[in-house]
Design a protein around this motif. Structure first.
Motif, PDB file in Angstrom:
ATOM      1  N   LEU A  40      35.704  28.174  33.704  1.00 56.86           N
ATOM      2  CA  LEU A  40      36.551  29.442  33.755  1.00 56.86           C
ATOM      3  C   LEU A  40      38.021  29.016  34.029  1.00 56.86           C
ATOM      4  O   LEU A  40      38.949  29.453  33.395  1.00 56.86           O
ATOM      5  CB  LEU A  40      35.977  30.421  34.830  1.00 56.86           C
ATOM      6  CG  LEU A  40      34.673  31.053  34.473  1.00 56.86           C
ATOM      7  CD1 LEU A  40      34.116  31.906  35.560  1.00 56.86           C
ATOM      8  CD2 LEU A  40      34.748  31.952  33.167  1.00 56.86           C
ATOM      9  N   ARG A  41      38.034  28.192  34.926  1.00 57.89           N
ATOM     10  CA  ARG A  41      39.607  27.526  35.386  1.00 57.89           C
ATOM     11  C   ARG A  41      40.067  26.880  34.263  1.00 57.89           C
ATOM     12  O   ARG A  41      41.238  27.275  34.010  1.00 57.89           O
ATOM     13  CB  ARG A  41      39.351  26.736  36.677  1.00 57.89           C
ATOM     14  CG  ARG A  41      39.112  27.772  38.104  1.00 57.89           C
ATOM     15  CD  ARG A  41      39.355  26.719  39.345  1.00 57.89           C
ATOM     16  NE  ARG A  41      38.223  25.799  39.448  1.00 57.89           N
ATOM     17  CZ  ARG A  41      37.217  25.853  39.865  1.00 57.89           C
ATOM     18  NH1 ARG A  41      36.579  27.138  40.296  1.00 57.89           N
ATOM     19  NH2 ARG A  41      36.276  25.139  40.086  1.00 57.89           N
ATOM     20  N   ASP A  42      39.224  26.118  33.553  1.00 61.47           N
ATOM     21  CA  ASP A  42      39.707  25.352  32.293  1.00 61.47           C
ATOM     22  C   ASP A  42      40.403  26.430  31.205  1.00 61.47           C
ATOM     23  O   ASP A  42      41.383  26.307  30.589  1.00 61.47           O
ATOM     24  CB  ASP A  42      38.910  24.483  31.820  1.00 61.47           C
ATOM     25  CG  ASP A  42      38.489  23.212  32.513  1.00 61.47           C
ATOM     26  OD1 ASP A  42      39.353  23.107  33.749  1.00 61.47           O
ATOM     27  OD2 ASP A  42      37.614  22.689  32.495  1.00 61.47           O
ATOM     28  N   GLU A  43      39.413  27.409  30.868  1.00 58.64           N
ATOM     29  CA  GLU A  43      39.678  28.487  30.030  1.00 58.64           C
ATOM     30  C   GLU A  43      41.236  29.390  30.511  1.00 58.64           C
ATOM     31  O   GLU A  43      41.747  29.341  29.564  1.00 58.64           O
ATOM     32  CB  GLU A  43      38.756  29.576  30.058  1.00 58.64           C
ATOM     33  CG  GLU A  43      38.789  30.341  28.603  1.00 58.64           C
ATOM     34  CD  GLU A  43      38.666  29.681  27.329  1.00 58.64           C
ATOM     35  OE1 GLU A  43      38.025  28.744  27.104  1.00 58.64           O
ATOM     36  OE2 GLU A  43      39.312  30.196  26.451  1.00 58.64           O
ATOM     37  N   ILE A  44      41.271  29.455  31.731  1.00 59.20           N
ATOM     38  CA  ILE A  44      42.190  30.060  32.047  1.00 59.20           C
ATOM     39  C   ILE A  44      43.723  29.389  32.090  1.00 59.20           C
ATOM     40  O   ILE A  44      44.764  29.909  31.583  1.00 59.20           O
ATOM     41  CB  ILE A  44      42.309  30.697  33.682  1.00 59.20           C
ATOM     42  CG1 ILE A  44      41.185  31.694  33.863  1.00 59.20           C
ATOM     43  CG2 ILE A  44      43.514  31.075  34.386  1.00 59.20           C
ATOM     44  CD1 ILE A  44      40.792  32.078  35.201  1.00 59.20           C
ATOM     45  N   GLU A  49      43.741  33.744  24.738  1.00 59.81           N
ATOM     46  CA  GLU A  49      43.685  35.448  25.107  1.00 59.81           C
ATOM     47  C   GLU A  49      42.354  35.517  26.051  1.00 59.81           C
ATOM     48  O   GLU A  49      42.704  36.292  27.124  1.00 59.81           O
ATOM     49  CB  GLU A  49      43.285  36.105  23.864  1.00 59.81           C
ATOM     50  CG  GLU A  49      43.520  37.619  23.627  1.00 59.81           C
ATOM     51  CD  GLU A  49      43.506  38.178  22.421  1.00 59.81           C
ATOM     52  OE1 GLU A  49      42.690  39.151  22.146  1.00 59.81           O
ATOM     53  OE2 GLU A  49      43.920  37.495  21.630  1.00 59.81           O
ATOM     54  N   LEU A  50      41.369  34.870  26.111  1.00 52.45           N
ATOM     55  CA  LEU A  50      40.169  35.068  26.665  1.00 52.45           C
ATOM     56  C   LEU A  50      40.522  34.753  28.186  1.00 52.45           C
ATOM     57  O   LEU A  50      39.934  35.367  29.240  1.00 52.45           O
ATOM     58  CB  LEU A  50      39.132  34.304  26.017  1.00 52.45           C
ATOM     59  CG  LEU A  50      37.660  34.441  27.051  1.00 52.45           C
ATOM     60  CD1 LEU A  50      36.967  35.911  26.883  1.00 52.45           C
ATOM     61  CD2 LEU A  50      36.708  33.417  26.396  1.00 52.45           C
ATOM     62  N   SER A  56      42.981  38.131  34.715  1.00 50.62           N
ATOM     63  CA  SER A  56      43.330  39.536  35.237  1.00 50.62           C
ATOM     64  C   SER A  56      41.992  39.684  36.048  1.00 50.62           C
ATOM     65  O   SER A  56      42.372  40.514  36.948  1.00 50.62           O
ATOM     66  CB  SER A  56      43.772  40.269  34.013  1.00 50.62           C
ATOM     67  OG  SER A  56      42.768  40.530  33.237  1.00 50.62           O
ATOM     68  N   ILE A  57      40.918  39.620  35.436  1.00 47.27           N
ATOM     69  CA  ILE A  57      39.737  40.093  36.449  1.00 47.27           C
ATOM     70  C   ILE A  57      39.632  39.611  37.553  1.00 47.27           C
ATOM     71  O   ILE A  57      39.408  40.164  38.751  1.00 47.27           O
ATOM     72  CB  ILE A  57      38.621  39.936  35.393  1.00 47.27           C
ATOM     73  CG1 ILE A  57      38.542  40.749  34.086  1.00 47.27           C
ATOM     74  CG2 ILE A  57      37.111  40.235  36.105  1.00 47.27           C
ATOM     75  CD1 ILE A  57      37.441  40.252  32.909  1.00 47.27           C
ATOM     76  N   ILE A  58      39.754  38.102  37.599  1.00 52.37           N
ATOM     77  CA  ILE A  58      39.439  37.173  38.658  1.00 52.37           C
ATOM     78  C   ILE A  58      40.563  37.582  39.762  1.00 52.37           C
ATOM     79  O   ILE A  58      40.100  37.741  40.879  1.00 52.37           O
ATOM     80  CB  ILE A  58      39.592  35.643  38.311  1.00 52.37           C
ATOM     81  CG1 ILE A  58      38.021  35.470  37.593  1.00 52.37           C
ATOM     82  CG2 ILE A  58      39.385  35.177  39.646  1.00 52.37           C
ATOM     83  CD1 ILE A  58      38.126  34.119  36.980  1.00 52.37           C
ATOM     84  N   GLU A  67      29.125  41.466  30.407  1.00 54.19           N
ATOM     85  CA  GLU A  67      29.918  41.476  29.109  1.00 54.19           C
ATOM     86  C   GLU A  67      31.319  40.685  29.144  1.00 54.19           C
ATOM     87  O   GLU A  67      31.695  40.281  28.108  1.00 54.19           O
ATOM     88  CB  GLU A  67      30.157  42.887  28.772  1.00 54.19           C
ATOM     89  CG  GLU A  67      31.161  43.688  29.775  1.00 54.19           C
ATOM     90  CD  GLU A  67      30.662  44.508  30.852  1.00 54.19           C
ATOM     91  OE1 GLU A  67      29.260  44.070  31.083  1.00 54.19           O
ATOM     92  OE2 GLU A  67      30.969  45.738  30.995  1.00 54.19           O
ATOM     93  N   ASP A  68      31.847  40.502  30.160  1.00 52.96           N
ATOM     94  CA  ASP A  68      33.039  39.685  30.250  1.00 52.96           C
ATOM     95  C   ASP A  68      32.508  37.946  29.940  1.00 52.96           C
ATOM     96  O   ASP A  68      33.313  37.449  29.224  1.00 52.96           O
ATOM     97  CB  ASP A  68      33.660  39.652  31.599  1.00 52.96           C
ATOM     98  CG  ASP A  68      34.004  40.951  31.915  1.00 52.96           C
ATOM     99  OD1 ASP A  68      34.511  41.753  31.188  1.00 52.96           O
ATOM    100  OD2 ASP A  68      33.998  41.307  33.016  1.00 52.96           O
TER     101      ASP A  68
END
Ligand SMILES: [Zn+2]
Length: 214
Positions: A40-44, A49-50, A56-58, A67-68
Motif C-alpha cells: 500500500l505504501r509503495d502504491e501511494i 490514482e489508486l 486519502s482513506i488512510i 471494496e477499497d
C-alpha cells in the motif's frame, strides 16, 4: 511439469513476530513475501490514482474497507502467482470479505497463525521504540539498540510511539481478535490452519514453522 509451490497466509497479533517469521520462511522456500502495508505504501508513493485514493482513506484513519482493497490485492496476488507460482502473504486477508477475494484467486495451502497471549503482545509492544530522526524500529526486549536508548544508525534518541500505550495496544488487539476469529475458523475448516506458539524465542518459533514444511 512445474512444481507446485505453497500459497501461504500469515496471521498473528501485533508483536507475534509473524513478519520476521514470514520473511525467513519465504526466503527459505524461495517465495516472494507480500507485506500488505508495504504494498500500500509503495502504491501511494507511485502517485497513481489508486495510490492517491488509498492515501486519502488512510490519512483519515488507517482503515481500508473491503471494496477499497480487494481489487488491488486480487490483482497483486494474481500477478505474483503467474510470475512465481506461490507466495507468502502478510496483512491480508483481514476479513471474511477479503478472504473470499483472495480465495477466488488462490486457495491457501498453508495458513500459519503465530499466536501469543494479549499480555505478551502488550509486553512486547510496550518495549517498542522508534528513532526520532529516521523512524527505524527497535524493541528493547527482542531487538535492542547496541547501547542505551539511541539509534544504531544515526545516534538519535529513541522514542515511544504515542499509540503504543497499554490502552492503545489493547484496543488494536480487540480489533484484531474480532477480525481474525472468523478467518481462523474458516481456515481450520479448510484444513490448512497451522497454529504456532509464538511465545518462545525467534529461533524456537522458526523451528516450529520449519516443521510444517519438512
Ligand atoms: Zn536513527
Amino acid at each position: 511439469m512445474q512444481e507446485t509451490k505453497p500459497v501461504i497466509i500469515l496471521l498473528g497479533p501485533q508483536g507475534s513476530g509473524k513478519g520476521t517469521q514470514g520473511k525467513r520462511l519465504a526466503q527459505k522456500l524461495d517465495l516472494p513475501y507480500l507485506e500488505t502495508g508495504q504494498l500500500l505504501r509503495d502504491e501511494i508513493a507511485s502517485g497513481s490514482e489508486l495510490g492517491n485514493r488509498f492515501a486519502s482513506i488512510i490519512n483519515s484513519g488507517w482503515h481500508l474497507e473491503d471494496e477499497d482493497i480487494n481489487a488491488f490485492m486480487k490483482d497483486t496476488i494474481h500477478q505474483t502467482l503467474v510470475q512465481f507460482g506461490g507466495f507468502a502473504l502478510d496483512g491480508f486477508p483481514r476479513s471474511i470479505g477479503q478472504a473470499d477475494a483472495s480465495d477466488s484467486v488462490a486457495l491457501p495451502s498453508h495458513v500459519i497463525l503465530i499466536d501469543i497471549p494479549d499480555e505478551e503482545s502488550i509486553r512486547r509492544l510496550s518495549a517498542r521504540r522508534q528513532c526520532s530522526v529516521d523512524g527505524k524500529i527497535y524493541n528493547m526486549i527482542t531487538n535492542p539498540p547496541k547501547q542505551g536508548e539511541v539509534c544504531d544508525e544515526c545516534g538519535a534518541k529513541l522514542i515511544q510511539r504515542a499509540d503504543d500505550t497499554k490502552e492503545g495496544i489493547q484496543k488494536r488487539l480487540d480489533w484484531y481478535h474480532k477480525d481474525t476469529k472468523p478467518l481462523i475458523e474458516r481456515y481450520a475448516k479448510q484444513g490448512v490452519l497451522h497454529r504456532i506458539d509464538g511465545t518462545p524465542s525467534i529461533q524456537e518459533v522458526e523451528k516450529s514453522v520449519d516443521k510444517i514444511f519438512s
